[in-house]
Scaffold this active site. Structure first.
Site, short mmCIF file in Angstrom:
data_model
loop_
_atom_site.label_atom_id
_atom_site.label_comp_id
_atom_site.label_asym_id
_atom_site.label_seq_id
_atom_site.Cartn_x
_atom_site.Cartn_y
_atom_site.Cartn_z
N TYR A 96 17.66 -60.18 26.86
CA TYR A 96 17.88 -61.63 26.82
C TYR A 96 17.86 -62.21 28.23
CZ TYR A 96 19.94 -66.11 25.45
OH TYR A 96 20.18 -67.44 25.23
N VAL A 97 18.48 -61.54 29.18
CA VAL A 97 18.44 -61.99 30.58
C VAL A 97 16.99 -62.05 31.06
CG1 VAL A 97 19.06 -61.36 32.94
CG2 VAL A 97 20.77 -61.19 31.11
#
Length: 250
Positions: free
Chosen positions: A154-155
């Site tokens: 996600y980052v």
């Protein structure tokens, strides 16, 4: 603020997307709403039309290029042009450590958050060029500028959204298209509620990390997107604008 504009909004069936749909329509935009949950889209569009707004819906997944193409074509067919877009559809999990993440979780996270924005941009931009320009807003996250504690995928995905946004701003700025990203902090949405139902201890941490000591309401994020899509932000492009309650200020 958005009178006369035609805006495509993805992830419009709930949360930030639904709040944006209501706000954009209330401010005079014709809205084209896209999400996977067609029943919710239909109900939202009916609500907007009952209030005097203009709305059409396209059920589909942003990971499908043909579905995104159909949505852009629907905007042009229904309202004659496309000159604003809020690419808000996303997928998040509080996942395991990087080395424990499954291929399935990685692929789904990257597909929705990165391929989804990519698909939107490559069909929205030609439509905007045909109508003389426009404004695009892509939803990133504090995870797009910090290793926030979200999953590594996600980052990485939300960093990529900011990269795609800046590349689009650079490539099309002299042709009348502005592109900006929202660096969104913790927001009280259905997706957040699902995360907190599994890990209720996270709420205290999320709130503690903001200077305002609270989560955002979806409407607060929608206000920022509406401003960036309006002429009031006419000299703003290529930016990653924090709407995070001060999360990235410290």
């Amino acid at each position: 603020m958005l009178s006369g504009r035609v805006a495509m909004i993805t992830g419009a069936s709930s949360g930030i997307g639904a709040a944006a749909a209501r706000l954009f329509a209330a401010e005079g935009a014709a809205v084209v709403l896209m999400a996977r949950r067609g029943d919710r889209l239909a109900s939202l569009a009916e609500e907007i039309r009952a209030a005097g707004g203009r709305a059409v819906v396209v059920e589909g997944d942003v990971t499908s290029s043909s579905a995104v193409e159909r949505c852009v074509e629907t905007a042009v067919d229904a309202f004659g042009k496309l000159d604003a877009a809020f690419n808000n559809a996303g997928y998040a999990t509080i996942g395991p450590s990087l080395h424990e993440m499954t291929d399935e979780d990685y692929v789904r996270t990257m597909d929705v958050n990165v391929r989804g924005v990519w698909n939107c941009l490559r069909y929205q931009i030609p439509a905007m060029l045909a109508s003389g320009g426009g404004a695009v807003v892509n939803t990133s996250s504090v995870a797009g500028v910090l290793a926030s504690g979200a999953s590594a995928a996600y980052v990485a995905a939300k960093h990529a959204v900011i990269g795609l946004t800046r590349a689009a701003a650079r490539e099309y700025g002299d042709r009348g298209i502005r592109a900006n990203a929202l660096v969104v902090g913790s927001t009280r949405t259905e997706m957040m509620d699902r995360v907190l139902s599994d890990s209720p201890q996270l709420e205290e941490r999320f709130v503690a990390h903001t200077l305002r000591r609270s989560m955002a309401a979806p409407e607060e994020i929608a206000q920022a997107a509406a401003w960036l899509c309006s002429e009031r932000a006419g000299f703003v492009t290529g930016t990653a604008m924090p709407v995070d309650g001060g999360r990235t200020a410290v």
